[in-house]
Design a protein around this motif. Structure first.
Motif, mmCIF file in Angstrom:
data_model
loop_
_atom_site.group_PDB
_atom_site.id
_atom_site.type_symbol
_atom_site.label_atom_id
_atom_site.label_comp_id
_atom_site.label_asym_id
_atom_site.label_seq_id
_atom_site.Cartn_x
_atom_site.Cartn_y
_atom_site.Cartn_z
ATOM 1 N N SER A 338 15.965 -108.365 -106.323
ATOM 2 C CA SER A 338 15.288 -108.969 -107.673
ATOM 3 C C SER A 338 13.694 -108.787 -107.740
ATOM 4 C CB SER A 338 15.806 -110.254 -107.979
ATOM 5 O OG SER A 338 15.490 -111.327 -106.981
ATOM 6 N N SER A 339 13.244 -109.075 -106.229
ATOM 7 C CA SER A 339 11.748 -108.943 -106.387
ATOM 8 C C SER A 339 11.313 -109.186 -105.055
ATOM 9 C CB SER A 339 11.176 -110.211 -107.076
ATOM 10 O OG SER A 339 9.793 -110.188 -106.975
ATOM 11 N N PHE A 340 9.992 -108.661 -104.777
ATOM 12 C CA PHE A 340 9.253 -108.653 -103.511
ATOM 13 C C PHE A 340 8.301 -109.948 -103.863
ATOM 14 C CE2 PHE A 340 10.730 -104.526 -103.029
ATOM 15 C CZ PHE A 340 11.384 -104.462 -101.764
ATOM 16 N N GLY A 341 7.491 -110.265 -102.997
ATOM 17 C CA GLY A 341 6.528 -111.485 -103.128
ATOM 18 C C GLY A 341 5.675 -111.581 -101.660
ATOM 19 N N GLU A 342 4.443 -112.230 -102.038
ATOM 20 C CA GLU A 342 3.611 -112.175 -100.797
ATOM 21 C C GLU A 342 3.067 -113.512 -101.065
ATOM 22 O OE1 GLU A 342 0.828 -109.061 -98.769
ATOM 23 O OE2 GLU A 342 0.098 -109.680 -100.759
ATOM 24 N N THR A 343 2.951 -114.200 -99.836
ATOM 25 C CA THR A 343 2.201 -115.626 -99.651
ATOM 26 C C THR A 343 0.623 -115.377 -99.455
ATOM 27 O OG1 THR A 343 3.198 -115.825 -97.563
ATOM 28 C CG2 THR A 343 4.199 -116.794 -99.396
ATOM 29 N N ALA A 344 -0.085 -116.455 -99.517
ATOM 30 C CA ALA A 344 -1.562 -116.321 -98.972
ATOM 31 C C ALA A 344 -1.908 -115.945 -97.779
ATOM 32 C CB ALA A 344 -2.181 -117.617 -99.309
ATOM 33 N N ASP A 345 -0.881 -116.212 -96.714
ATOM 34 C CA ASP A 345 -1.022 -115.597 -95.436
ATOM 35 C C ASP A 345 -0.665 -114.252 -95.324
ATOM 36 O OD1 ASP A 345 1.439 -116.236 -95.680
ATOM 37 O OD2 ASP A 345 1.693 -117.676 -93.995
ATOM 38 N N ALA A 350 11.440 -110.952 -99.880
ATOM 39 C CA ALA A 350 12.373 -110.184 -100.900
ATOM 40 C C ALA A 350 13.161 -111.295 -101.338
ATOM 41 C CB ALA A 350 12.982 -109.150 -99.954
ATOM 42 N N THR A 351 13.697 -111.209 -102.571
ATOM 43 C CA THR A 351 14.702 -112.157 -103.224
ATOM 44 C C THR A 351 16.022 -111.161 -103.573
ATOM 45 O OG1 THR A 351 13.604 -111.964 -105.387
ATOM 46 C CG2 THR A 351 12.798 -113.465 -104.048
ATOM 47 N N SER A 352 17.142 -111.736 -103.601
ATOM 48 C CA SER A 352 18.268 -111.330 -104.085
ATOM 49 C C SER A 352 18.911 -112.254 -105.266
ATOM 50 C CB SER A 352 19.333 -111.285 -103.108
ATOM 51 O OG SER A 352 20.575 -110.992 -103.508
ATOM 52 N N LEU A 353 19.214 -111.800 -106.370
ATOM 53 C CA LEU A 353 19.819 -112.423 -107.476
ATOM 54 C C LEU A 353 21.285 -113.218 -106.654
ATOM 55 C CD1 LEU A 353 19.636 -110.829 -110.938
ATOM 56 C CD2 LEU A 353 18.296 -112.801 -109.894
ATOM 57 N N ASP A 354 21.663 -112.828 -105.764
ATOM 58 C CA ASP A 354 22.957 -113.189 -105.248
ATOM 59 C C ASP A 354 22.568 -114.747 -104.642
ATOM 60 O OD1 ASP A 354 24.402 -111.263 -106.167
ATOM 61 O OD2 ASP A 354 24.710 -110.295 -104.151
ATOM 62 N N GLY A 355 21.180 -114.882 -104.274
ATOM 63 C CA GLY A 355 20.728 -116.048 -103.697
ATOM 64 C C GLY A 355 20.013 -116.316 -102.564
ATOM 65 N N PRO A 356 20.093 -115.298 -101.686
ATOM 66 C CA PRO A 356 19.366 -115.263 -100.441
ATOM 67 C C PRO A 356 17.954 -114.871 -100.684
ATOM 68 C CG PRO A 356 21.330 -114.090 -99.927
ATOM 69 C CD PRO A 356 21.240 -114.122 -101.299
ATOM 70 N N VAL A 357 16.993 -115.444 -99.985
ATOM 71 C CA VAL A 357 15.734 -115.290 -100.014
ATOM 72 C C VAL A 357 15.165 -114.798 -98.556
ATOM 73 C CG1 VAL A 357 13.085 -115.743 -100.224
ATOM 74 C CG2 VAL A 357 14.682 -116.304 -101.909
ATOM 75 N N TYR A 358 14.710 -113.484 -98.458
ATOM 76 C CA TYR A 358 14.467 -113.192 -96.812
ATOM 77 C C TYR A 358 12.971 -113.071 -96.641
ATOM 78 C CZ TYR A 358 19.215 -111.610 -97.175
ATOM 79 O OH TYR A 358 20.468 -111.689 -97.470
ATOM 80 N N ARG A 359 12.571 -113.183 -95.446
ATOM 81 C CA ARG A 359 10.907 -112.909 -95.043
ATOM 82 C C ARG A 359 11.169 -111.529 -94.042
ATOM 83 N NH1 ARG A 359 7.435 -114.609 -90.724
ATOM 84 N NH2 ARG A 359 8.918 -116.203 -90.089
ATOM 85 N N PHE A 360 10.183 -110.648 -94.340
ATOM 86 C CA PHE A 360 10.057 -109.453 -93.381
ATOM 87 C C PHE A 360 9.486 -109.975 -91.979
ATOM 88 C CE2 PHE A 360 10.495 -107.871 -97.552
ATOM 89 C CZ PHE A 360 11.085 -106.464 -97.565
ATOM 90 N N VAL A 361 9.992 -109.772 -91.033
ATOM 91 C CA VAL A 361 9.667 -109.904 -89.734
ATOM 92 C C VAL A 361 9.552 -108.805 -88.846
ATOM 93 C CG1 VAL A 361 10.067 -112.668 -89.906
ATOM 94 C CG2 VAL A 361 11.788 -110.860 -88.876
ATOM 95 N N ARG A 362 8.889 -108.847 -87.769
ATOM 96 C CA ARG A 362 9.051 -107.841 -86.741
ATOM 97 C C ARG A 362 10.091 -107.786 -85.893
ATOM 98 N NH1 ARG A 362 3.872 -105.415 -83.271
ATOM 99 N NH2 ARG A 362 4.893 -103.762 -82.450
ATOM 100 N N ARG A 363 10.828 -106.777 -85.589
ATOM 101 C CA ARG A 363 11.965 -106.730 -84.831
ATOM 102 C C ARG A 363 11.439 -106.568 -83.348
ATOM 103 N NH1 ARG A 363 17.391 -105.511 -85.696
ATOM 104 N NH2 ARG A 363 17.124 -104.614 -88.036
ATOM 105 N N ARG A 364 11.880 -107.464 -82.447
ATOM 106 C CA ARG A 364 11.535 -107.568 -81.006
ATOM 107 C C ARG A 364 12.200 -106.513 -80.101
ATOM 108 N NH1 ARG A 364 6.656 -109.761 -81.391
ATOM 109 N NH2 ARG A 364 6.812 -111.908 -82.461
#
Length: 364
Positions: A338-345, A350-364
């Motif tokens: 449903s959307s992307f979003g960026e915080t001040a830092d 990314a958001t899903s209308l199904d409910g989850p909100v995810y943060r993009f992180v680097r894969r180790r």
């Protein structure tokens, strides 16, 4: 065959035709879930307040601080959610730490588009719903789709809002090309005075746009993902200053292709996309994102991230004036994106209308 002919013609014009060469990057970034919400539509942050702001379609806004989810505010009684309606985004004033003002974009009970002000308490962690003060109300009768929905403060300190063309098919009332209509526009709003100007025109449904302040710090840029009708979605990318008074083409054009049934194209010319995407197969609606500023996301750093609501596939490209470069998949997918979003830092979500909100992180 007809779609292939059109795609080849667009390629000859110099536009990047998204998906014509399927390039999938080896996943070097992953998604980390920060919580489950009620139909989240946007993510942002409040200046001076630790944590993440999550906007929910039904009218509630949540403040996420680690594992703690607070109720920041709820204007549910003012919001309608049929079709594509709902509470679609929020933007915090640059001086929020002192003014405690924020702005919300939602559809009311009549389906009208409303941009309103809210005032938070002294610690900035809660806004009183009773403080809701509409700044702009745009009639949006009959149709529940094409509401736009993005609010964003621009490099000039003004508030910008992207509005849809009024819904239905083909923009029969010709709202997007009518300079006297506020539908199908990028609006510039002065929150102090309430003055509203049409900054750009000619959009179908610019559901998400963002300002790129990093590619060329001396020349801020504007990235807009405009949802197409039945042939092409498009990504527009122009200098912010050049967008003033610019015409982005709908409904004279859908992508680069002349739109059947529209009036003759404007003699003054229109802004051409840097990339177009055929709406063939499983894809249905482009979801625009941001030019990534988080250096920890090296595979995506300084690339524009976008996706599709139906497939959930997330892709990225290098935005350039005139033509995008190196469009490729990320290997990531968010169901009902449903959307992307960026915080001040600079953290990307990314958001899903199904409910989850995810943060993009680097894969180790």
């Amino acid at each position: 065959m007809r779609r292939l002919t059109i795609a080849l013609a667009l390629a000859a014009l110099g536009a990047l035709v998204l998906g014509t060469a399927v390039t999938e990057a080896k996943p070097r970034v992953k998604l980390k879930r920060i919580g489950h919400f009620q139909s989240p539509t946007y993510v942002t942050s409040a200046p001076g307040v630790p944590g993440v702001i999550v906007v929910e379609r039904g009218g509630r806004i949540r403040l996420v601080q680690g594992r703690k989810h607070r109720n920041f505010t709820s204007i549910a009684g003012n919001v309608s959610t049929g079709g594509e309606r709902g509470l679609l985004s929020a933007a915090f004033a640059p001086d929020y730490a002192s003014s405690r003002l924020l702005y919300v974009y939602f559809t009311n009970g009549a389906g009208d588009l409303v941009i309103a002000e809210l005032r938070a308490d002294a610690n900035g962690r809660h806004a009183d719903p009773a403080s809701l003060r509409p700044l702009v109300t745009i009639p949006h009768p009959n149709q529940s789709n094409h509401n736009g929905g993005q609010l964003q403060f621009g490099p000039d300190g003004m508030l910008y809002a992207g509005t849809g063309d009024g819904g239905g098919a083909g923009d029969q009332p010709d709202n997007a090309q009518n300079p006297n209509s506020r539908l199908g526009k990028l609006l510039r709003i002065d929150p102090a005075s309430g003055a509203v100007d049409v900054y750009s025109l000619g959009f179908r449904n610019p559901y998400r746009f963002s300002f790129d302040l990093v590619t060329d710090p001396s020349q801020p840029r504007l990235a807009i993902a405009d949802v197409g009708q039945d042939r092409f979605d498009e990504i527009d990318y122009v200098p912010f200053a050049a967008a003033a008074g610019a015409n982005f083409g709908w409904n004279d054009f859908e992508g680069f292709a002349p739109f059947s049934g529209a009036h003759p194209p404007t003699p003054n010319g229109t802004v051409k996309p840097i990339a177009v995407r055929s709406i063939a197969g499983a894809g249905c609606a482009i979801i625009g994102g941001d030019v990534v500023t988080d250096r920890k996301l090296r595979p995506l750093f300084h690339r524009y991230v976008y996706g599709d609501f139906c497939t959930g596939k997330i892709r990225s490209l290098i935005p350039r004036l005139g033509r995008a470069r190196k469009d490729r998949g990320t290997g990531l997918r968010v169901r009902d994106l449903s959307s992307f979003g960026e915080t001040a830092d600079g953290k990307l979500y990314a958001t899903s209308l199904d409910g989850p909100v995810y943060r993009f992180v680097r894969r180790r």
